[in-house]
Design a protein around this motif. Structure first.
Motif, mmCIF file in Angstrom:
data_model
loop_
_atom_site.group_PDB
_atom_site.id
_atom_site.type_symbol
_atom_site.label_atom_id
_atom_site.label_comp_id
_atom_site.label_asym_id
_atom_site.label_seq_id
_atom_site.Cartn_x
_atom_site.Cartn_y
_atom_site.Cartn_z
ATOM 1 N N LEU A 121 75.585 87.391 -75.573
ATOM 2 C CA LEU A 121 77.044 87.312 -75.596
ATOM 3 C C LEU A 121 77.579 86.144 -74.775
ATOM 4 O O LEU A 121 78.697 85.683 -75.009
ATOM 5 C CB LEU A 121 77.641 88.626 -75.075
ATOM 6 N N THR A 122 76.781 85.652 -73.832
ATOM 7 C CA THR A 122 77.267 84.524 -73.025
ATOM 8 C C THR A 122 77.466 83.285 -73.888
ATOM 9 O O THR A 122 78.347 82.458 -73.622
ATOM 10 C CB THR A 122 76.283 84.214 -71.883
ATOM 11 N N ARG A 123 76.648 83.142 -74.931
ATOM 12 C CA ARG A 123 76.795 81.997 -75.833
ATOM 13 C C ARG A 123 77.947 82.181 -76.810
ATOM 14 O O ARG A 123 78.460 81.210 -77.371
ATOM 15 C CB ARG A 123 75.491 81.748 -76.606
ATOM 16 N N LEU A 124 78.345 83.438 -77.018
ATOM 17 C CA LEU A 124 79.434 83.704 -77.957
ATOM 18 C C LEU A 124 80.728 83.037 -77.501
ATOM 19 O O LEU A 124 81.513 82.562 -78.324
ATOM 20 C CB LEU A 124 79.634 85.216 -78.114
ATOM 21 N N GLU A 125 80.920 82.981 -76.178
ATOM 22 C CA GLU A 125 82.137 82.373 -75.645
ATOM 23 C C GLU A 125 82.191 80.868 -75.921
ATOM 24 O O GLU A 125 83.271 80.274 -75.943
ATOM 25 C CB GLU A 125 82.227 82.623 -74.135
ATOM 26 N N GLN A 126 81.036 80.255 -76.158
ATOM 27 C CA GLN A 126 80.984 78.810 -76.374
ATOM 28 C C GLN A 126 81.096 78.429 -77.850
ATOM 29 O O GLN A 126 81.147 77.252 -78.191
ATOM 30 C CB GLN A 126 79.664 78.256 -75.826
ATOM 31 N N VAL A 127 81.119 79.440 -78.721
ATOM 32 C CA VAL A 127 81.120 79.179 -80.169
ATOM 33 C C VAL A 127 82.548 79.221 -80.694
ATOM 34 O O VAL A 127 83.300 80.152 -80.409
ATOM 35 C CB VAL A 127 80.245 80.216 -80.911
ATOM 36 N N ASP A 128 82.899 78.204 -81.462
ATOM 37 C CA ASP A 128 84.200 78.153 -82.120
ATOM 38 C C ASP A 128 84.044 78.773 -83.508
ATOM 39 O O ASP A 128 83.358 78.218 -84.369
ATOM 40 C CB ASP A 128 84.678 76.700 -82.232
#
Length: 405
Positions: A121-128
């Motif tokens: 989920l930490t990478r989800l914040e970086q995905v547009d």
């Protein structure tokens, strides 16, 4: 039958005739279509006992969540933030939903394993997250390695169906075809990403046939090709098809004409649109023949070629029982052949024109015959003149003018 809204009229007619004329066959035909089909054929299947229309509505949120759970079934837990993000973005479109999950896999949010999948989920914040299906597909396209993206773009110029050898030919013409092994490796990678599929059989010997997963993907990929390169690529595709179609050139003439037209090579386009019209006319696909001939006229400037195209178009219109239009086209063809001094073809046009009136206006038919015979009276004998004489004799018999016959 997928995407039948792109099918030609003769093919659509054949599907309906199968049900009408051979209802005893144990045959199930499942046809997928967008609403555009009913803009062309508003009464498609109406009143046919063998026809059943199923309208597919967008998935509900409950159904969308079920689909997410099915796709991510190897994940030990699906965080609600991820599930709701995917469901709300898809708006009931299962293809969008599936492609969005694949985008998240490529972005490292979903990490597939052999037995279980993990979700970071930490990478989800970086995905547009794109708001449209086209945006999702463009994001997947952008994430490809440069060479794989180039192969997919070149393939998109060919069409939804393409062949590895055409891509190789495009690259050789573009100065980027040094290593013959790179294209198969790139296409294997694109297959693993489920962007293209490979067919077991191919229309061309020695070429491997592929298919874009969805036409929307092909459209998005095509739009990403620089416009300056598109014309070059379309020209190379036309050249390859001409060189490799062999005895099936009639089958591919329409496709060659379209690529030549998009390459800006109008005379070549006109030549192959006419060939496609001739092939369609020979198969009694008269509606398609008319369309090809009209495309040929739009691409052709030379008077001899235009006259030949008009003769073919007149025949197609005659077969379609559009007699007034056919007569006008035949008249245009006669005037062109007269200007060119081609008496033989003038005779052929008159011979094709007169049968229109055989059953509806025998006097007019006879008048047209006489007009043609008078026009050719001082010309040298030729096959067109003899054919017109034969038609005139037939009409004379029809009118009981036995001596003249």
């Amino acid at each position: 039958l997928e995407d039948i809204h792109w099918g030609d009229d003769s093919s659509l007619d054949m599907v309906m005739h199968l049900g009408e004329f051979v209802p005893q066959l144990p045959l199930l035909v499942v046809s997928a279509a967008r609403p555009a089909l009913f803009e062309r054929r508003p009464f498609w299947g109406e009143g046919q006992a063998f026809h059943k229309q199923l309208e597919l509505h967008p998935l509900s949120k409950r159904e969308s969540r079920q689909l997410v759970a099915e796709i991510l079934q190897l994940a030990e837990e699906i965080p609600s933030e991820l599930r709701e993000l995917v469901v709300s973005g898809a708006e009931g479109n299962p293809f969008y939903l599936e492609e969005l999950v694949k985008m998240l896999i490529e972005d490292g949010v979903v990490i597939p394993g052999e037995e279980t999948w993990e979700i970071d989920l930490t990478r989800l914040e970086q995905v547009d997250i794109p708001s449209t299906l086209a945006g999702v597909l463009q994001a997947r396209l952008d994430s490809l390695p440069g060479y794989e993206r180039a192969v997919l773009q070149q393939a998109s110029v060919v069409g939804r169906l393409f062949w590895d050898r055409i891509v190789s030919y495009i690259q050789s013409g573009d100065g980027d075809g040094d290593d013959p092994q790179r294209i198969p490796l790139a296409l294997t990678s694109l297959r693993n990403r489920e962007l293209v599929y490979r067919h077991e059989e191919s229309a061309f010997i020695g070429a491997v046939e592929y298919l874009f997963k969805h036409d929307v993907l092909r459209e998005v990929t095509y739009e990403s090709v620089i416009k300056r390169l598109r014309k070059t690529y379309h020209g190379l595709v036309a050249e390859w098809l001409i060189a490799n179609s062999g005895d099936r050139i009639g089958e591919y003439s329409g496709l060659i004409g379209e690529h030549a037209h998009l390459a800006g090579r109008e005379e070549l386009a006109g030549e192959y649109f006419k060939r496609a019209g001739d092939a369609a006319l020979a198969s009694f696909a008269n509606t398609e023949a008319e369309e090809y001939y009209r495309q040929a006229l739009n691409s052709t400037a030379s008077a001899p070629s235009r006259a030949d195209i008009l003769l073919g178009l007149g025949k197609a219109l005659r077969q379609l029982v559009r007699y007034d239009q056919a007569s006008q086209v035949f008249r245009e063809a006669i005037e062109l052949y007269k200007d060119l001094g081609n008496s033989d073809q003038v005779g052929h046009v008159y011979a094709n024109w007169t049968p229109i009136y055989l059953l509806i206006d025998e006097i007019k038919a006879w008048t047209i015959c006489q007009e043609g015979l008078d026009l050719l009276a001082d010309s040298e004998d030729c096959p067109g003149y003899s054919r017109l004489l034969a038609e005139s004799g037939k009409f004379a018999m029809w009118r009981k003018l036995y001596e003249e016959a």
